[in-house]
Design an enzyme around this catalytic site. Structure first.
Site, mmCIF file in Angstrom:
data_model
loop_
_atom_site.group_PDB
_atom_site.id
_atom_site.type_symbol
_atom_site.label_atom_id
_atom_site.label_comp_id
_atom_site.label_asym_id
_atom_site.label_seq_id
_atom_site.Cartn_x
_atom_site.Cartn_y
_atom_site.Cartn_z
ATOM 1 N N LYS A 278 1.341 -1.969 2.556
ATOM 2 C CA LYS A 278 0.503 -3.173 2.556
ATOM 3 C C LYS A 278 1.217 -4.252 3.364
ATOM 4 O O LYS A 278 2.429 -4.391 3.283
ATOM 5 C CB LYS A 278 0.320 -3.694 1.121
ATOM 6 C CG LYS A 278 -0.618 -2.887 0.255
ATOM 7 C CD LYS A 278 -0.745 -3.535 -1.124
ATOM 8 C CE LYS A 278 -1.533 -2.663 -2.087
ATOM 9 N NZ LYS A 278 -2.946 -2.462 -1.718
ATOM 10 N N ARG A 352 -6.481 6.545 -7.296
ATOM 11 C CA ARG A 352 -7.392 7.665 -7.547
ATOM 12 C C ARG A 352 -6.633 8.982 -7.686
ATOM 13 O O ARG A 352 -7.102 9.897 -8.347
ATOM 14 C CB ARG A 352 -8.470 7.707 -6.447
ATOM 15 C CG ARG A 352 -7.954 7.971 -5.070
ATOM 16 C CD ARG A 352 -8.950 7.578 -3.973
ATOM 17 N NE ARG A 352 -9.043 6.115 -3.804
ATOM 18 C CZ ARG A 352 -9.875 5.513 -2.954
ATOM 19 N NH1 ARG A 352 -10.693 6.222 -2.198
ATOM 20 N NH2 ARG A 352 -9.895 4.202 -2.863
HETATM 21 N N1 BES Z 1 -4.206 -1.484 -6.076
HETATM 22 C C1 BES Z 1 -5.045 -1.487 -4.937
HETATM 23 C C2 BES Z 1 -6.369 -2.218 -5.178
HETATM 24 C C3 BES Z 1 -6.299 -3.699 -5.489
HETATM 25 C C4 BES Z 1 -6.573 -4.628 -4.526
HETATM 26 C C5 BES Z 1 -6.049 -4.139 -6.759
HETATM 27 C C6 BES Z 1 -6.549 -5.972 -4.806
HETATM 28 C C7 BES Z 1 -6.015 -5.495 -7.074
HETATM 29 C C8 BES Z 1 -6.276 -6.410 -6.091
HETATM 30 C C9 BES Z 1 -5.365 -0.053 -4.520
HETATM 31 O O1 BES Z 1 -4.382 0.876 -4.783
HETATM 32 C C10 BES Z 1 -5.582 -0.043 -3.053
HETATM 33 O O2 BES Z 1 -4.663 -0.335 -2.341
HETATM 34 N N2 BES Z 1 -6.798 0.307 -2.631
HETATM 35 C C11 BES Z 1 -7.128 0.368 -1.254
HETATM 36 C C12 BES Z 1 -7.884 1.641 -1.003
HETATM 37 C C13 BES Z 1 -8.130 1.936 0.451
HETATM 38 C C14 BES Z 1 -6.822 2.241 1.158
HETATM 39 C C15 BES Z 1 -9.071 3.109 0.555
HETATM 40 C C16 BES Z 1 -7.967 -0.851 -0.926
HETATM 41 O O3 BES Z 1 -8.801 -1.237 -1.738
HETATM 42 O O4 BES Z 1 -7.757 -1.428 0.139
HETATM 43 MN MN MN Z 2 -2.923 0.988 -3.284
#
Ligand code: BES
Ligand code: MN
Ligand code: ZN
Length: 504
Positions: A278, A352
């Site tokens: 990230k 997931r």
């Molecule tokens: N933990 C994050 C989702 C999240 C985002 C939680 C903001 C709380 C606040 C999750 O693991 C994630 O990174 N999801 C990605 C998925 C994508 C790579 C398909 C996302 O939502 O960007």
């Molecule tokens: Mn994530």
């Protein structure tokens, strides 16, 4: 921890640091709410007028602090807004009372004891006020020192006036409020604990200790057992971290004949994104990525404390998502616990992966229903904002029931679909499925992925709490900054409804 007492003392004679009264918005200015009659009398019946002079309107969220007149033992009167006066023969909404009480507790941080003289017509009102007061009396100060810590210390005691201490319904309401809020506040503590203070192993050990304390059966799979057992999702996500993964099972058994509810929580103690790292600005709050597991943990313990007539198993899928030489790579294929293979296109879609294994494991026991809770997608935050969680399900009636259950306890949620057409975006040339699909509708894509790891014929719902799990703006009502404990109250109420035979 804040103590809760149901007091028969009069508002004027009770010893406390402050007495909390309600003020509503009337047609011609602020109106003192029922419950505060004795306080109003001490003001010669002019409390509403005094409040109006001070600029109070009775709007929700409004607080007015004023010195007590002689005749009231508590030195401070705190008036909290309750919004528009309800129509005739209607009571104030439970959530209005909950939020007003929460606001009062927050404003009174640093004081020892507060007496609440808010409108109570039935035990449900007392319960809502107690919940709000106890949830508002929360502060996370474990990592702070000195004066700052003391100034923020939550109320030591909440006294409810107007509740009937000898009435069964009121006693039960107080007991329930205590059990639910203490466990919910514990979930908040876990969420707020920085990631170097809460690794999967530490979380698992905490869960084991609390589980045993409340008579639950506790089983923990460590990283070796996970690899050996074929949990490719949990082991895979965890393999890049120095802090190895865990799968925790908490079992509360009421009886053989009772229905069984399985709860599955995403417990990523820190989500850096892994190799698909990230960017700065997106990882500072990712200690909150175990909020689902914290909610499941809290709910199972609360259910046990209340001795509900339902069997509940809690599954905590715990891992830390880190980039390293041992981390999974975009392009890797994992063999999941279910036997399916997953091509990892993005290591940041890790939730997931851990949930898939826990869902399949939970499915093996053929529970009557499975509910998973996860901070799963940023897309759900885009769709529903910061205060509402999404509800997806393979059963429309169950989805509706969860949405309504949430509403009943004052949690905002919204039903979301699982459109079959979004499945093809996750087709993989190499594996059975990819862990990512179309960007548009990303929250639903994640739900569709999870659905493939739910056992045939099992009623299942997925709560994406990515929006409401962690509150970053100004506190409001009983919601503090930081971990909120989102979905705990919904899960407990759902267990109660199943125990009551309300659902299927
Ligand atoms: N933990 C994050 C989702 C999240 C985002 C939680 C903001 C709380 C606040 C999750 O693991 C994630 O990174 N999801 C990605 C998925 C994508 C790579 C398909 C996302 O939502 O960007
Ligand atoms: Mn994530
Ligand atoms: Zn995550």
């Amino acid at each position: 921890m804040t103590a809760l007492t149901l007091s028969t003392a009069g508002a004027a004679t009770l010893r406390a640091d402050a007495i909390v009264v309600g003020v509503a918005k009337g047609a011609r200015g602020p109106v003192v709410a029922p419950g505060a009659e004795a306080v109003d009398t001490a003001f010669d019946g002019k409390l509403a007028a005094v409040l109006e002079t001070l600029g109070a309107t009775g709007a929700e969220g409004e607080v007015t602090k004023l010195p007590s007149p002689s005749g009231i033992k508590a030195p401070v009167v705190l008036a909290v807004g309750l919004g528009t006066v309800p129509e005739q023969d209607h009571a104030f909404a439970a959530e209005t009372l909950r939020r007003a009480a929460g606001t009062a507790s927050r404003v009174l941080a640093g004081a020892k004891k507060a007496a609440f003289a808010l409108p109570i017509e039935a035990s449900e009102d007392a319960e809502a006020i107690a919940e709000g007061a106890l949830l508002g009396a929360y502060a996370f100060t474990a990592y702070q020192s000195g004066d700052r810590k003391d100034a923020k210390a939550p109320l030591a005691e909440v006294a409810l006036l107007g509740a009937k201490p000898r009435d069964k319904a009121y006693k039960a309401a107080a007991e329930r409020a205590l059990a639910v809020t203490e466990e919910l506040n514990r979930a908040r503590d876990l969420i707020n604990t920085p990631p170097n203070g809460l690794t999967p192993e530490i979380f698992a050990n905490l869960a084991a200790a609390a589980g045993k304390e409340h008579g639950l059966k506790v089983q923990i799979l460590d990283e070796k057992a996970l690899v050996k057992g074929g949990f490719g999702g949990i082991a895979g996500v965890g393999q890049g971290s120095e802090n190895p993964p865990r799968l925790v099972k908490l079992t509360y058994t009421h009886s053989k004949d009772a229905k069984t509810l399985a709860l599955v929580g995403k417990g990523i103690t820190y989500d850096s994104g892994g190799i698909s790292l990230k960017p700065a600005g997106h990882n500072e709050t990712m200690k909150c990525d175990m909020s689902g597991a914290a909610a499941v943990f809290a709910a199972v313990i609360a259910v046990a404390r209340l001795g509900l007539a339902v069997n509940v198993t809690g599954w905590l899928a715990l891992a830390e998502n880190m980039p390293s030489g041992t981390a999974i790579r975009p392009g890797d294929v994992l063999r999941m616990y279910s036997g399916k293979t997953v091509e990892v296109l993005n290591t940041d879609a890790e939730g997931r992966l851990v949930l898939a294994d826990a869902l399949w494991k939970a499915s093996e026991e053929k529970p009557d229903a499975i509910v998973d809770v996860a901070t799963l997608t940023g897309a759900m935050v885009v769709a529903l904002g910061n205060r509402t969680f999404g509800v997806m399900s393979n059963d429309e009636a169950f989805r509706t029931a969860i949405h309504e259950t949430a509403e009943e306890v004052g949690e905002q949620s919204w039903p979301m679909p699982l459109p079959a057409d979004l499945r093809k975006g996750m087709d993989s040339p190499t594996a059975d499925i990819a862990n990512m699909g179309e960007r548009m509708g990303g929250g639903l894509v994640a739900g569709l992925f999870l659905q493939e790891f739910v056992g045939e014929g099992i009623t299942w719902a997925h709560l994406d709490i990515a929006g409401p799990a962690f509150h970053e703006s100004a506190p409001f009502g009983y919601t503090p900054k930081g971990g909120t404990g989102s979905s705990v109250r919904t899960l407990v109420r759902l267990a109660e409804r199943i125990a009551a035979g309300d659902l299927g």
